[in-house]
Design a protein around this motif. Structure first.
Motif, PDB file in Angstrom:
ATOM      1  N   UNK A  28      31.790  41.365  51.068  1.00 13.12           N
ATOM      2  CA  UNK A  28      30.366  41.635  51.267  1.00 13.12           C
ATOM      3  C   UNK A  28      29.911  41.392  52.686  1.00 13.12           C
ATOM      4  N   UNK A  29      30.740  40.742  53.487  1.00 12.39           N
ATOM      5  CA  UNK A  29      30.414  40.504  54.892  1.00 12.39           C
ATOM      6  C   UNK A  29      31.080  41.526  55.801  1.00 12.39           C
ATOM      7  N   UNK A  30      32.415  41.574  55.776  1.00 16.40           N
ATOM      8  CA  UNK A  30      33.144  42.404  56.723  1.00 16.40           C
ATOM      9  C   UNK A  30      33.838  43.603  56.138  1.00 16.40           C
ATOM     10  N   UNK A  31      33.552  43.925  54.875  1.00 16.52           N
ATOM     11  CA  UNK A  31      34.156  45.095  54.254  1.00 16.52           C
ATOM     12  C   UNK A  31      33.488  46.391  54.692  1.00 16.52           C
ATOM     13  N   UNK A  32      34.033  47.497  54.250  1.00 13.62           N
ATOM     14  CA  UNK A  32      33.514  48.809  54.650  1.00 13.62           C
ATOM     15  C   UNK A  32      32.067  49.015  54.222  1.00 13.62           C
ATOM     16  N   UNK A  33      31.649  48.356  53.137  1.00  8.17           N
ATOM     17  CA  UNK A  33      30.280  48.492  52.650  1.00  8.17           C
ATOM     18  C   UNK A  33      29.540  47.154  52.728  1.00  8.17           C
ATOM     19  N   UNK A  36      27.892  43.432  57.705  1.00 11.66           N
ATOM     20  CA  UNK A  36      28.117  43.732  59.118  1.00 11.66           C
ATOM     21  C   UNK A  36      28.009  45.232  59.367  1.00 11.66           C
ATOM     22  N   UNK A  37      28.477  46.027  58.405  1.00 10.26           N
ATOM     23  CA  UNK A  37      28.416  47.478  58.553  1.00 10.26           C
ATOM     24  C   UNK A  37      26.972  47.982  58.475  1.00 10.26           C
ATOM     25  N   UNK A  38      26.201  47.497  57.478  1.00 10.04           N
ATOM     26  CA  UNK A  38      24.824  47.963  57.366  1.00 10.04           C
ATOM     27  C   UNK A  38      24.008  47.546  58.590  1.00 10.04           C
ATOM     28  N   UNK A  39      24.227  46.333  59.083  1.00  4.29           N
ATOM     29  CA  UNK A  39      23.529  45.867  60.272  1.00  4.29           C
ATOM     30  C   UNK A  39      23.788  46.791  61.465  1.00  4.29           C
ATOM     31  N   UNK A  40      25.038  47.059  61.728  1.00  9.38           N
ATOM     32  CA  UNK A  40      25.388  47.865  62.902  1.00  9.38           C
ATOM     33  C   UNK A  40      24.992  49.332  62.716  1.00  9.38           C
ATOM     34  N   UNK A  41      25.139  49.848  61.510  1.00 11.41           N
ATOM     35  CA  UNK A  41      24.818  51.259  61.288  1.00 11.41           C
ATOM     36  C   UNK A  41      23.334  51.534  61.481  1.00 11.41           C
ATOM     37  N   UNK A  42      22.475  50.714  60.875  1.00 10.93           N
ATOM     38  CA  UNK A  42      21.045  50.976  60.957  1.00 10.93           C
ATOM     39  C   UNK A  42      20.514  50.715  62.370  1.00 10.93           C
ATOM     40  N   UNK A 137      36.906  43.773  60.658  1.00 10.46           N
ATOM     41  CA  UNK A 137      35.792  44.724  60.619  1.00 10.46           C
ATOM     42  C   UNK A 137      35.969  45.737  61.736  1.00 10.46           C
ATOM     43  N   UNK A 138      35.608  46.989  61.451  1.00  8.37           N
ATOM     44  CA  UNK A 138      35.823  48.066  62.422  1.00  8.37           C
ATOM     45  C   UNK A 138      34.530  48.810  62.718  1.00  8.37           C
ATOM     46  N   UNK A 139      34.300  49.084  63.992  1.00 11.99           N
ATOM     47  CA  UNK A 139      33.140  49.876  64.388  1.00 11.99           C
ATOM     48  C   UNK A 139      33.220  51.309  63.901  1.00 11.99           C
ATOM     49  N   UNK A 140      34.412  51.741  63.473  1.00  8.33           N
ATOM     50  CA  UNK A 140      34.550  53.103  62.963  1.00  8.33           C
ATOM     51  C   UNK A 140      33.843  53.287  61.623  1.00  8.33           C
ATOM     52  N   UNK A 141      33.436  52.167  60.979  1.00  6.97           N
ATOM     53  CA  UNK A 141      32.667  52.277  59.739  1.00  6.97           C
ATOM     54  C   UNK A 141      31.280  52.886  59.989  1.00  6.97           C
ATOM     55  N   UNK A 142      30.743  52.689  61.184  1.00  5.18           N
ATOM     56  CA  UNK A 142      29.350  53.056  61.476  1.00  5.18           C
ATOM     57  C   UNK A 142      29.170  54.574  61.480  1.00  5.18           C
ATOM     58  N   UNK A 143      28.194  55.032  60.707  1.00  2.00           N
ATOM     59  CA  UNK A 143      27.858  56.451  60.644  1.00  2.00           C
ATOM     60  C   UNK A 143      26.519  56.683  61.317  1.00  2.00           C
ATOM     61  N   UNK A 144      26.517  57.518  62.341  1.00  3.36           N
ATOM     62  CA  UNK A 144      25.289  57.848  63.069  1.00  3.36           C
ATOM     63  C   UNK A 144      25.404  59.281  63.561  1.00  3.36           C
TER      64      UNK A 144
END
Length: 316
Positions: A28-33, A36-42, A137-144
């Motif tokens: 729930x912290x560093x997984x794909x969903x 960390x992912x929601x923070x960086x994506x938004x 955790x990977x920055x490649x998770x981020x969708x923009x």
């Protein structure tokens, strides 16, 4: 700019340490969903946003992205509490003598049999930026994508999947520390689903047919039910100190997929007291030895005395 208030966005209920639960919570912290992912994506969607006429949508993204920073803080702190295996911890009276938390002679032995050994080897009984199996955790998770509708659709899917995974995590452990945090995040994920679904509706997108939100029936969890009764899933925070956020132009009216409940915005929650965890001698961290601590205190006293001295001016 971002400001930090030293309060947790939700209370962490104390319970026995549980490294295995901590490792599950890493998803729930560093997984794909994870958070960390929601923070960086938004936030990246906010930073890269274009079009002044669409500002209310940017402000909505900013508010949710800022809240996700507090979620990262909350879940990381929870993991640190769950990995607390020091013999100084007041463990259960029926714990075996040599089990950390009781008062044993092998304070880090549970690192060999429970959870992620890196929590102890690398993190000094703290959270790590990894998922539940140790993948970084990977920055490649981020969708923009730069396309507002596509980004909102992707965000809705992200929140729905994150809530689904947290419901699974909840049912993996009865530990009160884990469940207090996970239940809160389940409800806030639902609030963010409402936000993105409502935003899509205002753009003419029939999201209910395009991307149905999965039914988890999480309200059967006692902690979740309590938060739902308080309406936490129909409120979105702006975190706008200057009150200039226009997110309320989007997050308003009847909640999507709800029975007539009304959406509303607020600046920020009051939060809960944040305590700094005690030192852990068995981890040799943080390592402020008595001599260094004495030097720090002497320096601070000297600087305080200098600050109290009156300023003297001399004529040239």
């Amino acid at each position: 700019m971002f400001f930090h208030v030293q309060r947790l966005i939700n209370e962490i209920v104390p319970d026995e340490p549980d490294p295995a639960a901590a490792n599950v919570l890493q998803e729930g912290l560093g997984g794909q969903f994870g958070e960390m992912r929601t923070m960086m994506q938004y936030l990246f969607q906010s930073f890269n946003f274009r079009g002044a006429d669409a500002r209310p949508y940017r402000d909505l993204l900013y508010g949710i992205g800022t809240e996700e920073i507090s979620h990262v803080e909350l879940i990381a702190t929870t993991i640190a509490r769950l990995t607390d295996g020091s013999p100084r911890y007041n463990g259960a009276k029926d714990d075996p003598l040599d089990q950390p938390g009781a008062r044993g002679m092998t304070p880090l032995s549970n690192a060999l049999s429970q959870g992620n050994v890196h929590h102890f080897l690398v993190g000094a009984q703290g959270a790590l930026p990894v998922d539940a199996v140790g993948n970084p955790w990977s920055g490649s998770y981020v969708y923009n994508s730069g396309n507002l509708v596509l980004d909102l659709l992707y965000n809705l899917m992200l929140e729905s999947t994150g809530r689904l995974q947290k419901c699974r995590i909840y049912e993996m452990s009865a530990n009160k520390t884990l469940r207090s945090t996970v239940a809160y995040l389940i409800v806030r994920d639902q609030a963010h689903e409402n936000a993105y679904a409502k935003a899509l509706e205002t753009l003419g997108v029939n999201w209910g047919k395009t991307l149905p939100i999965p039914k988890t029936n999480a309200e059967r969890f006692p902690e979740v039910a309590t938060l739902l009764e308080k309406g936490l899933h129909t409120k979105q925070y702006t975190f706008s100190l200057d009150h200039l956020s226009q997110a309320g132009k989007v997050f308003r009216g009847t909640a999507p997929g709800q029975d007539g409940q009304v959406l509303r915005t607020a600046q920020a929650p009051e939060g809960f007291p944040m305590d700094i965890a005690p030192e852990r001698p068995e981890e040799f961290s943080p390592g402020l030895d008595p001599a260094l601590l004495e030097l720090i205190q002497a320096t601070a006293e000297m600087e305080a005395a200098e600050a109290d001295e009156p300023i003297r001016y001399s004529r040239a």
